[in-house]
Write an enzyme that holds these catalytic residues in place. Sequence first.
Site, mmCIF file in Angstrom:
data_model
loop_
_atom_site.group_PDB
_atom_site.id
_atom_site.type_symbol
_atom_site.label_atom_id
_atom_site.label_comp_id
_atom_site.label_asym_id
_atom_site.label_seq_id
_atom_site.Cartn_x
_atom_site.Cartn_y
_atom_site.Cartn_z
ATOM 1 N N HIS A 153 -38.330 57.773 25.388
ATOM 2 C CA HIS A 153 -37.326 56.726 25.542
ATOM 3 C C HIS A 153 -37.728 55.635 26.510
ATOM 4 O O HIS A 153 -37.312 54.493 26.373
ATOM 5 C CB HIS A 153 -35.958 57.337 25.847
ATOM 6 C CG HIS A 153 -35.375 57.893 24.600
ATOM 7 N ND1 HIS A 153 -35.555 59.207 24.219
ATOM 8 C CD2 HIS A 153 -34.726 57.290 23.575
ATOM 9 C CE1 HIS A 153 -35.000 59.378 23.034
ATOM 10 N NE2 HIS A 153 -34.493 58.247 22.621
ATOM 11 N N GLU A 173 -32.470 62.166 10.211
ATOM 12 C CA GLU A 173 -33.541 62.529 11.135
ATOM 13 C C GLU A 173 -33.748 64.042 11.181
ATOM 14 O O GLU A 173 -34.524 64.552 11.965
ATOM 15 C CB GLU A 173 -33.304 61.934 12.527
ATOM 16 C CG GLU A 173 -31.903 62.052 13.053
ATOM 17 C CD GLU A 173 -31.646 61.220 14.323
ATOM 18 O OE1 GLU A 173 -32.594 60.728 14.945
ATOM 19 O OE2 GLU A 173 -30.464 61.101 14.687
ATOM 20 N N ASN A 212 -38.473 59.011 14.400
ATOM 21 C CA ASN A 212 -38.927 59.619 15.659
ATOM 22 C C ASN A 212 -38.567 61.100 15.675
ATOM 23 O O ASN A 212 -39.368 61.953 16.050
ATOM 24 C CB ASN A 212 -38.272 58.939 16.867
ATOM 25 C CG ASN A 212 -38.481 57.437 16.858
ATOM 26 O OD1 ASN A 212 -39.365 56.953 16.176
ATOM 27 N ND2 ASN A 212 -37.673 56.715 17.601
ATOM 28 N N ASP A 213 -37.332 61.368 15.269
ATOM 29 C CA ASP A 213 -36.910 62.770 15.218
ATOM 30 C C ASP A 213 -37.296 63.433 13.902
ATOM 31 O O ASP A 213 -37.672 64.597 13.883
ATOM 32 C CB ASP A 213 -35.396 62.881 15.450
ATOM 33 C CG ASP A 213 -35.062 62.797 16.928
ATOM 34 O OD1 ASP A 213 -35.750 63.463 17.720
ATOM 35 O OD2 ASP A 213 -34.141 62.050 17.290
ATOM 36 N N ARG A 232 -41.723 65.636 20.153
ATOM 37 C CA ARG A 232 -42.222 64.259 20.250
ATOM 38 C C ARG A 232 -42.679 63.890 21.653
ATOM 39 O O ARG A 232 -43.311 62.851 21.855
ATOM 40 C CB ARG A 232 -41.157 63.280 19.739
ATOM 41 C CG ARG A 232 -39.934 63.135 20.600
ATOM 42 C CD ARG A 232 -38.781 62.489 19.832
ATOM 43 N NE ARG A 232 -38.449 61.162 20.290
ATOM 44 C CZ ARG A 232 -37.339 60.512 19.953
ATOM 45 N NH1 ARG A 232 -36.468 61.061 19.119
ATOM 46 N NH2 ARG A 232 -37.084 59.324 20.393
ATOM 47 N N CYS A 266 -34.742 53.073 11.413
ATOM 48 C CA CYS A 266 -34.685 52.553 12.774
ATOM 49 C C CYS A 266 -35.611 53.317 13.708
ATOM 50 O O CYS A 266 -35.649 53.061 14.895
ATOM 51 C CB CYS A 266 -33.254 52.553 13.289
ATOM 52 S SG CYS A 266 -32.520 54.193 13.278
HETATM 53 C C1 PEP Z 1 -35.132 58.376 15.746
HETATM 54 O O1 PEP Z 1 -35.025 59.576 15.984
HETATM 55 O O2 PEP Z 1 -35.996 57.896 14.972
HETATM 56 C C2 PEP Z 1 -34.247 57.414 16.406
HETATM 57 C C3 PEP Z 1 -34.243 56.135 16.060
HETATM 58 O O3 PEP Z 1 -33.451 57.894 17.397
HETATM 59 P P1 PEP Z 1 -33.945 58.147 18.902
HETATM 60 O O4 PEP Z 1 -35.355 57.623 19.015
HETATM 61 O O5 PEP Z 1 -32.997 57.412 19.771
HETATM 62 O O6 PEP Z 1 -33.858 59.614 19.001
HETATM 63 MG MG MG Z 2 -33.280 60.315 17.033
#
Ligand code: PEP
Ligand code: MG
Length: 569
Positions: A186, A428, A451-452, A462, A499
Site C-alpha cells: 500500500h 479479487e 493485486n489480491d 503479495r 482497478c
Molecule cells: C486489488 O486487490 O487489486 C485492489 C485494487 O485492492 P487493494 O490493492 O486495495 O487490496
Molecule cells: Mg484488494
Amino acid sequence: MKQGIAASAGIAISKVYKLEKPSLEVTPVTANVEVELANLDSALEATKADIRTIKQQSIGRLSEEEIAIFDAHIAVAEDPEFIEQITQSIRDNQSLAALAVQSVSEMFAGMFDAMEDEYFRERAADIRDVAYRLKAHTLGVSIPNLTLINEEVIIVANDLTPSDTAQLNKQFVKGFITEIGGRTSHSAIMARSLEIPAVVGIGSILPEVKTGDTIILDALEGHVYLQPDETLLNEFETKRKDYADYRESLKVLVDKPSITVDGRHVELAGNIGTPEDVDAVLENGGEGVGLYRTEFLYMNATQLPSEEDQFVAYKAVLEKMGDKRVVIRTLDIGGDKELSYLKFPHELNPFLGYRAIRLCLDRPDIFRVQLRALLRASAYGTLAVMFPMVATIQEFRQAKALFDEEKANLLNEGHQVSDSIELGIMVEIPATAVLAERIAKEVDFFSIGTNDLIQYTMAADRMNQNVSYLYQPYNPSILNLIKMTIDGAHKHGKWVGMCGEMAGETMAVPVLLGLGLDEFSMSATSILPARKLVNELSYEAMQKLANQCLTQATEEEVIELIKKEIDLV
Ligand code: PEP
Ligand code: MG
C-alpha cells in the site's frame, strides 16, 4: 548501484532522510537532580514546540477533529499533575529525567488503559505518544516525524506504513526507498497516487546511508545510486529532464478519447486514496475514478470517521468529477491495513481472515455509517459503489440489503439520494471469477482487483519477497480468470473494470483490451501512457493476441508473445 522494485515512476536526486525510530533504552544511574530537572524543563518546551509545529502543518491536510488531537497532546505536556509527579520522581529517586518520564507516564497510561470508557482508553495512547517524544528530548535523541520535513529529501526507510505515506508532503519529499515491500504494497500504491517516485524492496540499505548523503533514485528502472560522483549526477540530471519532457509531451492526450485504431472505446480512469488525489486524475485526463480506496479516511483518523466527515469527503470527490463516474469502494480494512483505534483479532492469516466486506457485514454499526454517507453524497455526482473481497453472492446480497435499507431510511428522513447508483463488487477472490456469469445477473458491474486476485490464485502473499516470483499477472491462470469475469458480465450486459495495478501496466493493456475489458483504472500518472498505447493498437489484433495468450502454459510464454506482437522492450 542497488536494484529494487520500481514502484512509482520518476527520477529524483536529493539528500537522504534516514527514517529510523530509536528505541530510547536507558540504563539507570544515580543522576544529578538539578541537572535533570533543568533537562526536563527544556524537554517539555521542545516537546510542546514539536507538537505545535505538527499541528500547524496538518492544517488543511487533516480534519478539524484530527487536528484537535494535537491540542490534547499539548494538554498532556502541560498537565501540572503529570509534571509534578515526574519532578517528584527525579527528586525522590535521583533519577534520570528519561526514566522518571517513563515510569510516571506508564503509571498514568496504565490507569487510563484500565478504564471502561473508550474515550479514556484513547487518552492512554495520547500519554504514551507525548511521553515518547518527551523522553527522546531528555536524551537528546531526535525522533523522526515526516510532517516536520521542510527541505527536499528522499526518505530511506525499512518500510513506510500506509499512514506514514499518506502524511508525506510532496513539496519536500522527492521520493522514497524502502527495504521491504512490493509493487502492490500500500505504500507503493500511495506513492503512485501522490506521484512521488519510489523504489521498494531494495533489501538492506539503511546501514549504508546517513541523513544528508546525496542519493539518486531511478524509479523507472528500480535503481538506487549511493554516493554518486559528478559524472553520474550529470547523467541523471539529464535523464530526469528527459523524463519530465516525455511526461510533458503526453499532455496533448489529456482531452482525447481512449480509442483504438479500429474504433473500440475504453474508459481510462484513476485510482485515488484521498479527495485531493482527484486533481491528479483530472490533470492526467482521467475519464472517471475507478477506485476510491476509502480506508485511508479511516486510517488517517484517530477514531471511526463520522457520517458527516465521510459525506464531506465523498461529496468533494463527486463534485470535482462532475458527470464522470466515481467508483467508491466501501471499507477494505484488515490484511496489512489496520486501524489503531479498532481491535482486530489476532489471526494466523490476516489476509485470509477478518477483513473488508466480512468485517463490514459483521459490524453493521460501522458499515451503515459509511453507506449513509455514500448515499447522501450520491446526489452530488455520478456514484457507483463497490464492495471489496466478496467471496459469495450471499455477501453481496447482504451488503445490498443494508444499502437498500439505509437508502429507504434516508429518503424517509427527507434526504436527497440519487436513484441511479450502480452497485458492484470487486473480483479479487478466484471463487467470484469462476462464478462471474451467475453473479453478473445481480450486480451492475465488476471491478477486477488483480493485486489480491493474483495472491489468492497463486497462494502467494503479495507482501512476501520470498515468494514474489509467484506474483505473476501474466500467468495464463490469471488471464483465464479475467476472461471468465469479462465474458460472464458481458453475457448479462454488465461492464467490467480493473482497478488492480495490472490495469496500468504497459504490457498488460494490449491483452486486457483484447480480452474485452471496458474500464481500466490506474494511478494517475499511468493514464496518459496507457491512452497513447490504446490509440496505437487495433482491437481486432489484440483479440487474437489475447486468445493466444490464454492457451499458453507459462507466464514466460505469454510475455514472449506480447513482446513479439507489441514493440516493447
Ligand atoms: C486489488 O486487490 O487489486 C485492489 C485494487 O485492492 P487493494 O490493492 O486495495 O487490496
Ligand atoms: Mg484488494
